[in-house]
Enzyme design. Structure first.
Site, PDB file in Angstrom:
ATOM      1  CB  ILE A  26      -1.128  -0.074   1.091  1.00 41.43           C
ATOM      2  CG1 ILE A  26      -1.884  -1.143   1.089  1.00 41.43           C
ATOM      3  CG2 ILE A  26      -1.795   1.335   1.234  1.00 41.43           C
ATOM      4  CD1 ILE A  26      -2.741  -1.309   2.246  1.00 41.43           C
ATOM      5  CE  LYS A  54       9.231  -3.606   1.495  1.00 44.84           C
ATOM      6  NZ  LYS A  54       9.271  -3.933   3.012  1.00 44.84           N
ATOM      7  CB  SER A 130      -5.822  -4.842   9.958  1.00 40.46           C
ATOM      8  OG  SER A 130      -6.168  -6.072   9.470  1.00 40.46           O
ATOM      9  CE1 TYR A 159      -1.350  -6.721  10.536  1.00 42.05           C
ATOM     10  CE2 TYR A 159      -3.474  -7.906   9.905  1.00 42.05           C
ATOM     11  CZ  TYR A 159      -2.545  -6.780   9.930  1.00 42.05           C
ATOM     12  OH  TYR A 159      -3.016  -5.706   8.990  1.00 42.05           O
ATOM     13  CE  LYS A 200       0.872  -8.171   1.637  1.00 44.20           C
ATOM     14  NZ  LYS A 200      -0.363  -7.538   1.844  1.00 44.20           N
ATOM     15  CG  PHE A 223      -8.457 -23.047   1.799  1.00 41.27           C
ATOM     16  CD1 PHE A 223      -7.295 -24.173   1.645  1.00 41.27           C
ATOM     17  CD2 PHE A 223      -8.232 -22.075   2.617  1.00 41.27           C
ATOM     18  CE1 PHE A 223      -6.054 -23.904   1.981  1.00 41.27           C
ATOM     19  CE2 PHE A 223      -6.601 -21.700   3.038  1.00 41.27           C
ATOM     20  CZ  PHE A 223      -5.997 -22.726   2.655  1.00 41.27           C
ATOM     21  CB  SER A 225     -16.974 -24.495   2.741  1.00 42.15           C
ATOM     22  OG  SER A 225     -17.970 -24.175   3.885  1.00 42.15           O
TER      23      SER A 225
END
Length: 344
Positions: A26, A54, A130, A159, A200, A223, A225
């Site tokens: 960002i 990076k 976040s 986090y 990332k 994935f 469910s």
């Protein structure tokens, strides 16, 4: 006598914007947008680069100074009369990071230091919160600033907790009449996608991860469910195109009477299957999707649905429409991922 322009900038300052995490996903997109605006101050980036690519996130743009995080204290003391705005985007952003002390040093203590510095020097302060603060979402996704409502949120990982902890500290200072920056905003970013996220790795958007698989004609793996009533691939997120995030930040920069804790999403949840099909469509290929078991260590932390309430930001005066998932994916694939230079 200090005079101020229409953005509230004093002629006593040197018009320097400080962006922590400015080489990140960002942050580098914000640098790109600000560097193209006429009359915007010089930009200082605080970040680490390491030995990967990076650095390419900033390779197309003018940055006046780059400092390592360890140099920040000295930089602030030497430039306290030059900085006119702080965007604090630097953080340990991995939702799977287990070193809580490391997370607190980077996500809470550094945020607190900058909050206090901006308060004492009367500098606007925009920081990254976040959507991870909402936990499993059972208490909704409303960006309330009420302490009782904030206390109901239960993040699922260190986090998210570190971000929530700082949101609550800001809430305490503001509501209890403590001194705080003249403008402040905490931005609860939802699932952002776009260029400059390659560094990332496994934390990059699904688009960046599945794009090379599709080119190799390998099926995309999603994935299964493990929640009743939700089909495989129908797990949903509020996916937001990076340019919409940057537009919100620049809008705040230009409207310094606006402060608050704000969601940054589109207000429209879409499934991972929708997202995957959009990538295939942008490449004019037929979808090939395999569903795999969600790893056991992730199941207790897995969010099946996120959708930002955008009422508060709109009520504050933000009027721009958000890019649709299909349009954002197409821009990302065609304008960046499919080009020789995929960096903004």
């Amino acid at each position: 006598v200090a005079r101020f322009d229409n953005l509230g900038r004093s002629n006593l300052r040197g018009w320097m914007i400080l962006i922590t995490g400015g080489a990140g996903f960002i942050g580098s997109n914000l640098v790109a947008a600000l560097s193209k605006k006429a009359g915007v101050p010089k930009i200082t980036v605080v970040d680490r680069f390491g030995i990967d690519d990076k650095w390419k996130n900033l390779s197309n743009h003018l940055v006046h100074q780059i400092i390592e995080p360890e140099q920040l204290d000295r930089y602030l003391s030497e430039n306290d009369g030059s900085i006119e705005y702080v965007f604090h985007l630097g953080a340990i952003s991995s939702t799977t990071e287990k070193d809580v002390d490391l997370i607190l040093r980077n996500n809470f203590n550094l945020s607190l230091k900058l909050w206090k510095w901006c308060t004492s020097h009367r500098i606007p302060f925009i920081y990254a919160s976040s959507a991870a603060t909402y936990g499993d979402g059972k208490n909704g996704f409303n960006d309330h600033f009420d302490p009782i409502e904030l206390s109901k949120l239960k993040p699922l990982n260190p986090y998210g907790w570190s971000k929530h902890l700082f949101d609550k500290l800001v809430n305490y200072d503001v509501l209890n009449g403590s001194s705080h920056p003249p403008q402040w905003a905490g931005l609860k970013f939802f699932n952002v996608f776009g260029p400059n996220e390659f560094h990332k790795g496994a934390q990059s958007s699904l688009i960046a991860q599945i794009y090379p698989r599709i080119l190799r004609d390998e099926p995309v793996k999603l994935f299964k469910s493990h929640k009743e009533g939700i089909n495989d691939g129908e797990q949903s997120r509020d996916f937001i195109w990076i340019e919409d995030c940057i537009d919100i930040m620049i809008w705040l920069y230009e409207n310094r009477n606006v402060s608050g804790l704000f969601n940054v999403g589109t207000g429209q949840a879409r499934s991972f299957k929708n997202l995957t099909e959009a990538v295939y469509h942008s490449l004019k290929r037929e979808p090939k999707i395999d569903f795999i078991e969600t790893p056991l260590h992730l199941r207790d932390q897995y969010q099946y649905f996120t959708q930002a309430s955008m009422t508060k930001l709109k009520s504050a005066g933000y009027k721009n429409a958000f890019t649709s998932l299909e349009d954002g994916v197409q821009k990302y694939v065609q304008d960046f991922l499919s080009t020789d230079n995929p960096y903004r």
